[in-house]
Design a protein around this motif. Structure first.
Motif, short mmCIF file in Angstrom:
data_model
loop_
_atom_site.label_atom_id
_atom_site.label_comp_id
_atom_site.label_asym_id
_atom_site.label_seq_id
_atom_site.Cartn_x
_atom_site.Cartn_y
_atom_site.Cartn_z
N ALA A 294 -1.74 16.52 -14.70
CA ALA A 294 -0.31 16.81 -14.86
C ALA A 294 0.43 15.58 -15.35
N GLN A 295 0.11 14.42 -14.79
CA GLN A 295 0.74 13.19 -15.25
C GLN A 295 0.44 12.93 -16.73
N ALA A 296 -0.82 13.12 -17.11
CA ALA A 296 -1.23 12.83 -18.49
C ALA A 296 -0.59 13.80 -19.46
N LYS A 297 -0.61 15.09 -19.13
CA LYS A 297 -0.05 16.07 -20.06
C LYS A 297 1.46 15.88 -20.22
N HIS A 298 2.13 15.53 -19.15
CA HIS A 298 3.58 15.28 -19.23
C HIS A 298 3.87 14.05 -20.08
N LEU A 299 3.21 12.93 -19.78
CA LEU A 299 3.51 11.69 -20.49
C LEU A 299 3.06 11.75 -21.94
N VAL A 300 1.86 12.25 -22.20
CA VAL A 300 1.36 12.32 -23.57
C VAL A 300 2.21 13.27 -24.41
N GLY A 301 2.65 14.38 -23.81
CA GLY A 301 3.51 15.29 -24.55
C GLY A 301 4.80 14.62 -25.00
N ARG A 302 5.40 13.84 -24.12
CA ARG A 302 6.63 13.14 -24.47
C ARG A 302 6.38 12.09 -25.54
N ILE A 303 5.31 11.30 -25.38
CA ILE A 303 5.02 10.24 -26.35
C ILE A 303 4.63 10.85 -27.70
N ALA A 304 3.88 11.94 -27.70
CA ALA A 304 3.47 12.57 -28.95
C ALA A 304 4.68 12.99 -29.77
N LYS A 331 3.30 18.08 -36.89
CA LYS A 331 3.30 19.45 -36.37
C LYS A 331 2.27 19.61 -35.27
N ARG A 332 1.10 19.02 -35.46
CA ARG A 332 0.05 19.14 -34.44
C ARG A 332 0.48 18.45 -33.14
N LEU A 333 1.10 17.29 -33.25
CA LEU A 333 1.53 16.57 -32.05
C LEU A 333 2.57 17.36 -31.28
N VAL A 334 3.48 17.99 -31.98
CA VAL A 334 4.49 18.81 -31.30
C VAL A 334 3.85 20.04 -30.67
N MET A 335 2.91 20.67 -31.40
CA MET A 335 2.26 21.86 -30.87
C MET A 335 1.43 21.56 -29.63
N ILE A 336 0.76 20.41 -29.60
CA ILE A 336 -0.05 20.06 -28.44
C ILE A 336 0.78 20.05 -27.17
N ASP A 337 2.04 19.62 -27.28
CA ASP A 337 2.90 19.60 -26.09
C ASP A 337 3.07 21.01 -25.53
N HIS A 338 3.02 22.03 -26.38
CA HIS A 338 3.26 23.40 -25.92
C HIS A 338 1.99 24.12 -25.49
N GLN A 339 0.85 23.57 -25.79
CA GLN A 339 -0.40 24.21 -25.41
C GLN A 339 -0.74 23.89 -23.95
N LEU A 340 -1.08 24.94 -23.21
CA LEU A 340 -1.51 24.81 -21.81
C LEU A 340 -0.49 24.06 -20.95
N GLY A 341 0.78 24.25 -21.22
CA GLY A 341 1.83 23.64 -20.39
C GLY A 341 2.52 22.50 -21.08
N ASP A 342 3.85 22.62 -21.26
CA ASP A 342 4.59 21.55 -21.91
C ASP A 342 5.00 20.47 -20.90
N THR A 343 5.77 19.49 -21.36
CA THR A 343 6.13 18.37 -20.49
C THR A 343 6.89 18.83 -19.25
N ASP A 344 7.80 19.78 -19.42
CA ASP A 344 8.58 20.27 -18.28
C ASP A 344 7.70 20.98 -17.27
N HIS A 345 6.79 21.81 -17.76
CA HIS A 345 5.90 22.54 -16.87
C HIS A 345 5.06 21.59 -16.02
N HIS A 346 4.49 20.58 -16.65
CA HIS A 346 3.61 19.67 -15.90
C HIS A 346 4.40 18.70 -15.03
N LEU A 347 5.64 18.42 -15.39
CA LEU A 347 6.48 17.62 -14.49
C LEU A 347 6.78 18.41 -13.21
N GLU A 348 7.12 19.69 -13.37
CA GLU A 348 7.36 20.53 -12.19
C GLU A 348 6.09 20.65 -11.35
#
Length: 357
Positions: A294-304, A331-348
């Motif tokens: 969850a930490q990784a997906k949140h942080l990487v999504g924001r940085i991406a 486009k790929r970097l933005v899409m990765i944030d939305h796959q399998l949970g975006d930054t908000d989802h993983h922060l929650e």
């Protein structure tokens, strides 16, 4: 923590990088990623021939890897090359089939392609919101419902479907021939599909699959963070090259201090992303797996997103053109944030984990 890759993983990364650099040139990628079947079946076979899929699972399941770092090194190379081959489904399916005690021979050899259908229109990330239903009519299980944005679904031979059966969340295997799959390319290229089920025949794999599905989502999220890391590093390398060659007012734009500072900020951000991916990879199959992912997906999504936006701004108009790779990486970097949970989802999700201890 040891940040050095083992010799086996270094060889795995080098093998993957060499194959993709030789077989997945930029023009080839543009041709196959947006034209049906939205990937290159011959290259899928080539990747399988390298034995890459055997690195997805441990020796107890017939593989030769299966650790978090094995997944990370493979997907970092996928991200570097912006390769649209649907390996994400293979990672998640390997975890689910292993949990079910089902054979993985066809998956590891690449002979059969698997997709995993969990998300729905009203529950894109959270398995708790699944409404797809399963019923045992006496002649076997039948599934009814809809799954949305099934990655790799349009080219899969089998789809592993999460559905509610007798008030429990179960996992089923549906042959692609028995399902109504509506394929399409994702906005950043690569195959996806809508899955429509109306009494589709299915085989029950796991009767109570909540923990197995959560685990598969974690491993898929780790793969995506590593893919984003590879894509960010390639994007940043292109940006530095552009700053050194694009001239304005008689000198390279990289000589301007403001752009230098922005580039240094991106270096720091990408290094933070690498650190959290390493931490998440080290925690897989351990008690901190869910929290670290969850930490990784949140942080990487924001940085991406930051890397994508900054690269476009500092390149200028050329970064928005179809021919220039930066637009596709963005486009790929933005899409990765939305796959399998975006930054908000993983922060929650992280907040809930911290509150519950």
């Amino acid at each position: 923590m040891n940040f050095e890759m083992s010799d086996d993983r270094r060889m795995l990364a080098e093998t993957m990088r060499r194959y993709l650099s030789e077989q997945y040139g930029w023009e080839h990628r543009l041709r196959v990623a947006y034209t049906a079947p939205y990937h290159d079946p011959q290259k899928w076979t080539g990747i399988a021939g390298l034995g890459i899929f055997y690195a997805l699972v441990g020796e107890d399941h017939g593989g030769m890897g299966g650790a978090g770092f094995d997944i990370a090194v493979i997907f970092e190379e996928i991200g570097r090359a912006l390769c649209p081959e649907p390996l994400l489904g293979a990672v998640m399916a390997a975890r689910l089939l292993s949990a079910a005690g089902a054979p993985l021979t066809d998956l590891l050899s690449g002979d059969q392609r698997y997709a995993v259908a969990i998300g729905e229109l009203d529950a894109p990330y959270d398995p708790d919101g699944i409404t797809c239903t399963a019923a045992d009519g006496g002649d076997g299980w039948r599934l009814t419902g809809r799954k949305s944005v099934v990655y790799g679904g349009g080219v899969a031979d089998h789809v592993l479907v999460a559905a509610r059966a007798e008030e429990r969340l179960a996992l089923f295997d549906v042959a692609a021939a028995d399902a109504d799959l509506r394929p399409y390319p994702m906005i950043d290229g690569g195959p996806a599909a809508e899955l429509l089920l109306d009494g589709a025949k299915a085989t029950l794999l796991i009767a109570d699959a909540t923990s197995a599905l959560t685990d598969a989502l974690d491993w898929g999220a780790l793969a995506l963070t590593a893919e984003a890391l590879g894509a960010m590093e390639t994007t940043y390398a292109m940006l530095l090259d552009y700053m050194g060659t694009r001239k304005q007012f008689g000198q390279p734009i990289g000589a301007f201090q403001t752009l230098q500072h922005r580039a240094v900020d991106l270096t720091i951000e990408i290094e933070q992303a690498r650190s959290i991916v390493i931490l998440a990879a080290s925690a897989m199959a351990g008690p901190d797996q869910a929290k670290r992912v969850a930490q990784a997906k949140h942080l990487v999504g924001r940085i991406a997103r930051t890397v994508a936006e900054e690269a476009i701004q500092m390149h200028g108009g050329i970064a928005m053109t179809w021919e220039y790779p930066v637009s596709h990486y963005a486009k790929r970097l933005v899409m990765i944030d939305h796959q399998l949970g975006d930054t908000d989802h993983h922060l929650e999700r992280l907040i809930v984990q911290l509150q519950t201890g």
